[in-house]
Design a protein around this motif. Structure first.
Motif, mmCIF file in Angstrom:
data_model
loop_
_atom_site.group_PDB
_atom_site.id
_atom_site.type_symbol
_atom_site.label_atom_id
_atom_site.label_comp_id
_atom_site.label_asym_id
_atom_site.label_seq_id
_atom_site.Cartn_x
_atom_site.Cartn_y
_atom_site.Cartn_z
ATOM 1 N N ASN A 94 0.838 -1.207 0.000
ATOM 2 C CA ASN A 94 0.000 0.000 0.000
ATOM 3 C C ASN A 94 0.874 1.258 0.000
ATOM 4 N N LEU A 95 1.952 1.229 0.789
ATOM 5 C CA LEU A 95 2.881 2.368 0.791
ATOM 6 C C LEU A 95 3.424 2.596 -0.623
ATOM 7 N N GLU A 96 3.757 1.511 -1.295
ATOM 8 C CA GLU A 96 4.254 1.627 -2.682
ATOM 9 C C GLU A 96 3.200 2.322 -3.554
ATOM 10 N N ARG A 97 1.940 1.888 -3.414
ATOM 11 C CA ARG A 97 0.871 2.496 -4.234
ATOM 12 C C ARG A 97 0.704 3.981 -3.924
ATOM 13 N N VAL A 98 0.744 4.312 -2.640
ATOM 14 C CA VAL A 98 0.552 5.712 -2.233
ATOM 15 C C VAL A 98 1.679 6.591 -2.797
ATOM 16 N N LEU A 99 2.903 6.110 -2.670
ATOM 17 C CA LEU A 99 4.030 6.918 -3.151
ATOM 18 C C LEU A 99 3.997 7.060 -4.665
ATOM 19 N N THR A 100 3.596 5.981 -5.338
ATOM 20 C CA THR A 100 3.553 6.022 -6.799
ATOM 21 C C THR A 100 2.425 6.933 -7.277
ATOM 22 N N SER A 101 1.219 6.696 -6.733
ATOM 23 C CA SER A 101 0.055 7.389 -7.307
ATOM 24 C C SER A 101 -0.132 8.796 -6.752
ATOM 25 N N GLN A 102 0.141 9.002 -5.460
ATOM 26 C CA GLN A 102 -0.123 10.341 -4.902
ATOM 27 C C GLN A 102 1.093 11.254 -4.946
ATOM 28 N N CYS A 103 2.285 10.661 -5.003
ATOM 29 C CA CYS A 103 3.483 11.504 -4.885
ATOM 30 C C CYS A 103 4.377 11.427 -6.125
ATOM 31 N N ASN A 104 3.953 10.622 -7.104
ATOM 32 C CA ASN A 104 4.706 10.519 -8.341
ATOM 33 C C ASN A 104 6.158 10.066 -8.123
#
Ligand code: NVA
Length: 366
Positions: free
Chosen positions: A56-66
């Motif tokens: 989930n951390l990976e998804r958040v960093l990828t999608s919300q923080c580019n």
């Protein structure tokens, strides 16, 4: 193409490595470590729960923080290992890239580690390191001299009982279970403040290891400062004891938070920070002093956050005092569930390694 470029914990984040929980084991007893709980592989249930939160951390960093996210290889560290100097029934795991790899500008160092069970841990990142080395023509890839980790490197009379008087005396004299036979340091003892590197002498870094780092970076204008927190009876890894929140600017001092249960040694504070552009304040308390069962870290993982830029942080969602404090400083918090990962050697900072942040190396000391 520049891939590796990171000088501190707060510049805008562009690329990061997040660890994995697979095959994670509590190490067996060895001269440098006495397990506080039953050693051996973590249950599949706990491994899977942590994996969900790390993914989930990976998804958040990828999608919300580019942010570009890389993950290590899932090596089976439940395997035995043998060198000319020691043998192990099983190893540890690759949850904490921060413990193993140190990024200083365009250089990534595979540090020595200090426990036998972690001797081969950096191998989990070899594919990533090779890839960076091929694509980034400026990247420096360093292996800090591999220690023997022979018995002679450890003080076998170290008092492991954290409550005994003798232990306090050892710690107050900055003497630990590792001795000074060969250089040793885990990457997680290094706090990067641009041209100044603050390094905790501890159960995972000796003075010779700190001196190795000092000589290694000196020609590039870095200063290495040895630091101690004498009330910490198990000093290990600086990132839940002293953490930067806000960099200094022309208008105001920068802010470092210090765990109030482990204040910096007075003499170190004076020597390193007096007259500097840094203000050191107490970290806000953890939301609860209770950590998940089998967690080997303290509740001060509340400080173990990941800044994704000077005004944005990723924080464990239940750490409310930390979130409120950051928001009062104008740092917006992205809240993620992360407590299931606390059983895997640390928190959000331990489990990540920022490889590229947009920014240059500045001198934040006068
Ligand atoms: N000294 C630490 C380890 C942090 C990753 C603790 O507070 O448990």
């Amino acid at each position: 193409m520049t891939i590796v470029n990171s000088h501190n914990d707060w510049d805008p984040l562009e690329e990061i490595i997040i660890g994995v929980s697979d095959f994670w084991c509590v190490p067996n007893e060895e001269p440098g470590f006495k397990p506080p709980q039953r050693s051996g592989k973590r249950s599949d249930e706990h491994i899977d729960k942590a994996a969900i939160q790390m993914d989930n951390l990976e998804r958040v960093l990828t999608s919300q923080c580019n942010v570009t996210v890389r993950r290590p290889e899932k090596i089976d560290f439940t395997q035995p290992a043998k060198t000319p100097f020691f043998s192990l029934a099983h190893q540890h795991g690759a949850s904490c890239p921060r413990d193993t790899l140190l990024v200083i500008g365009n250089e990534i160092m595979e540090t020595t580690m200090s426990r036998r069970a972690r001797y081969f841990e950096s191998m989990a990142y070899r594919k990533i390191m090779n890839d960076y080395f091929e694509k980034d023509k400026e990247m420096l890839w360093t292996m800090v001299p591999k220690p023997t980790m022979a018995d002679a490197m450890y003080n076998v009379d170290f008092p492991w009982d954290i409550n005994c008087q003798e232990r306090k005396q050892w710690i107050r004299n900055y003497k630990y279970q590792i001795n000074e036979t060969e250089p040793l340091f885990d990457a997680a003892e290094v706090l990067r403040l641009g041209k100044d590197l603050i390094v905790q002498q501890s159960t995972t870094a000796n003075k010779k290891g700190i001196e190795w780092l000092r000589r290694h970076v000196k020609s590039r204008g870095y200063r290495v400062h040895e630091i101690h927190f004498p009330d910490d009876l198990y000093p290990i890894h600086i990132d839940s004891t002293l953490a930067p929140l806000v960099p200094p600017t022309k208008e105001r001092k920068g802010i470092l938070v210090n765990c109030p249960e482990r204040p910096i040694a007075k003499e170190d504070k004076e020597r390193i920070f007096e007259g500097s552009n840094w203000e050191i304040i107490d970290a806000p308390p953890p939301n609860t002093m209770t950590v998940p069962d089998l967690c080997m870290s303290s509740a001060w993982l509340s400080m173990n956050m990941l800044l994704v830029g000077p005004d944005r942080a990723v924080v464990e969602e239940t750490e409310i005092p930390t979130i409120n404090f950051l928001e009062s400083l104008g740092i917006k918090c992205i809240r993620v569930p992360y407590r299931d990962c606390y059983r895997f050697g640390g928190g959000l900072h331990c489990h990540t390694l920022d490889v590229r942040r947009r920014g240059e190396c500045y001198n934040y000391f006068p």
